[in-house]
Design a protein around this motif. Sequence first.
Motif, short mmCIF file in Angstrom:
data_model
loop_
_atom_site.label_atom_id
_atom_site.label_comp_id
_atom_site.label_asym_id
_atom_site.label_seq_id
_atom_site.Cartn_x
_atom_site.Cartn_y
_atom_site.Cartn_z
N LEU A 194 -30.67 76.60 43.97
CA LEU A 194 -30.29 75.40 43.23
C LEU A 194 -30.52 74.20 44.15
CD1 LEU A 194 -26.94 76.37 41.39
CD2 LEU A 194 -29.25 76.19 40.39
N ARG A 195 -30.84 73.05 43.55
CA ARG A 195 -31.10 71.84 44.32
C ARG A 195 -30.00 70.82 44.07
NH1 ARG A 195 -35.91 69.66 42.05
NH2 ARG A 195 -37.09 71.07 43.38
N VAL A 196 -29.50 70.20 45.15
CA VAL A 196 -28.49 69.16 45.03
C VAL A 196 -29.16 67.84 44.64
CG1 VAL A 196 -26.75 67.79 46.22
CG2 VAL A 196 -26.99 70.20 46.76
N ILE A 197 -28.64 67.25 43.57
CA ILE A 197 -29.04 65.89 43.20
C ILE A 197 -28.06 64.89 43.83
CG2 ILE A 197 -29.43 64.25 41.31
CD1 ILE A 197 -31.52 66.46 41.48
N GLY A 198 -26.78 65.21 43.76
CA GLY A 198 -25.78 64.35 44.37
C GLY A 198 -24.37 64.81 44.05
N LEU A 243 -16.33 67.15 53.29
CA LEU A 243 -16.72 68.56 53.34
C LEU A 243 -18.22 68.75 53.16
CD1 LEU A 243 -13.83 70.11 51.22
CD2 LEU A 243 -14.05 70.08 53.72
N PHE A 244 -18.87 67.76 52.55
CA PHE A 244 -20.32 67.84 52.32
C PHE A 244 -20.98 66.52 52.73
CE2 PHE A 244 -18.09 70.13 48.87
CZ PHE A 244 -18.41 71.43 49.24
N PRO A 245 -20.87 66.16 53.99
CA PRO A 245 -21.36 64.84 54.42
C PRO A 245 -22.86 64.64 54.27
CG PRO A 245 -20.81 66.20 56.32
CD PRO A 245 -20.32 66.94 55.10
N ASP A 246 -23.60 65.75 54.21
CA ASP A 246 -25.06 65.63 54.08
C ASP A 246 -25.51 65.46 52.63
OD1 ASP A 246 -25.32 65.96 56.83
OD2 ASP A 246 -25.50 68.14 56.68
N THR A 289 -18.60 77.08 42.96
CA THR A 289 -19.49 77.96 42.21
C THR A 289 -20.97 77.76 42.52
OG1 THR A 289 -19.49 76.40 40.36
CG2 THR A 289 -17.87 78.16 40.30
N VAL A 290 -21.32 76.66 43.18
CA VAL A 290 -22.75 76.40 43.39
C VAL A 290 -23.16 76.29 44.86
CG1 VAL A 290 -23.10 75.31 41.14
CG2 VAL A 290 -22.38 73.90 43.09
N THR A 291 -22.22 76.07 45.78
CA THR A 291 -22.63 75.92 47.18
C THR A 291 -23.35 77.16 47.75
OG1 THR A 291 -20.30 76.41 47.76
CG2 THR A 291 -21.02 74.11 47.88
N ILE A 347 -20.55 68.61 41.96
CA ILE A 347 -21.89 68.50 42.53
C ILE A 347 -22.89 68.59 41.38
CG2 ILE A 347 -23.59 69.49 44.11
CD1 ILE A 347 -21.36 70.58 45.80
N LEU A 348 -23.73 67.58 41.27
CA LEU A 348 -24.80 67.60 40.28
C LEU A 348 -25.96 68.40 40.87
CD1 LEU A 348 -26.30 66.76 37.72
CD2 LEU A 348 -26.77 64.54 38.79
N VAL A 349 -26.21 69.55 40.27
CA VAL A 349 -27.25 70.45 40.77
C VAL A 349 -28.31 70.67 39.70
CG1 VAL A 349 -25.89 71.68 42.49
CG2 VAL A 349 -25.79 72.41 40.11
N ALA A 350 -29.51 70.98 40.15
CA ALA A 350 -30.62 71.21 39.23
C ALA A 350 -31.33 72.51 39.57
CB ALA A 350 -31.60 70.04 39.30
N ASN A 351 -31.91 73.11 38.55
CA ASN A 351 -32.81 74.24 38.79
C ASN A 351 -34.03 73.69 39.52
OD1 ASN A 351 -35.30 75.97 37.82
ND2 ASN A 351 -33.49 77.25 37.55
#
Length: 357
Positions: free
Chosen positions: A251-255, A264-267, A241-243, A160-164
Amino acid sequence: MHDGDSGRTGLVWSHINLASTFDMTDRSKEKRIVPRSLWIVLALGLSAFARLAHAQTFPGGTVRIIVPFPAGGATDVLGRVLSVHLQNLWGPPVVSEYRPGAAGLLGTRQVASSPADGYTLLMASTGAILALAGDRPAAGLFDIIRELAPVSLIAAPPYILVANPSVPAKTTAELIAHAKRNPGKVSFGSSGVGSASHLSGALFQQMAGVDMLHVPYRGTGPAVTDLLGGRIDVMFSPALTVTPHIAAGTLRVIGTTGSARSALFPDFATVAETGLPGYSSLGWFGLFAPANTPREIVAKVSADTRTVLTLPDAKQRLAEQGAEPEPSTPGAFAAFVNADIAKWLDLAQKAGIKLTP
């Protein structure tokens, strides 16, 4: 009977006797050749029967699953899931042992040099096999079959690409635009140089045509801590580790990094569908045995692994890691590993990334 007839009769008997002599000789040769052929066939048959019988009675003692990383990570969790359920299926103990070090290379080497009898297995990840491939620079094209016997793919979850939240981007396209406006300033963390999370970021940079600052850490945990604190901007992270931080809004999901959305993460949209078409990076896990392990034993372990991964408890434990079970045949797994490793080796060479510590 006339004398001429007598001569012809003698000639006939001569031919008959001569023909009989050759027939006897041919039959003599057959007696020498056929038994030897039969012995060869019998020996091959007995050998195949012995291997099959051995596979059917395997295991007759303790089986070790070597985990080449510290306890607590996804590789460890999946190794313990297999250990518990394979022991329930087989009877004899199946234990997980930890041999961390050198980005997974130490434990991987240990299994590669173990007796090829099926009693020492390896629960490896993309990173461990990449380290092994990087440790064989003179071997030409990497072929997993020369190093280990692939048993089965276990799971191939996306990162999961996540951002601050301070990063002014909510989609892949926005992140790329932000990085282009700030060359070399947008930072991404990883679990170490040459790790799968590092290579995921390197692939992103290559495909998006952006220059980002790589910040390596000694593990995913410290990297996520700094991401939460705003000391790095983004990270390609295992879901586990990030969900929790995504749910908390810290944290914000980028994609996600798969070619399609995860069940498991359809949204969560993919990186590919929100700004970088064709991007795909999976952090797979799989089971291996030493090279030259009898194929009957490899086939049995593979089939039993597939059985284990259909169990509700195993599916639940994998889901907790953000993964779905994806068992495969040994041949399909070998092809998968070779294709994936070739992709990353090519990227590492072009980007000047050293895969071995």
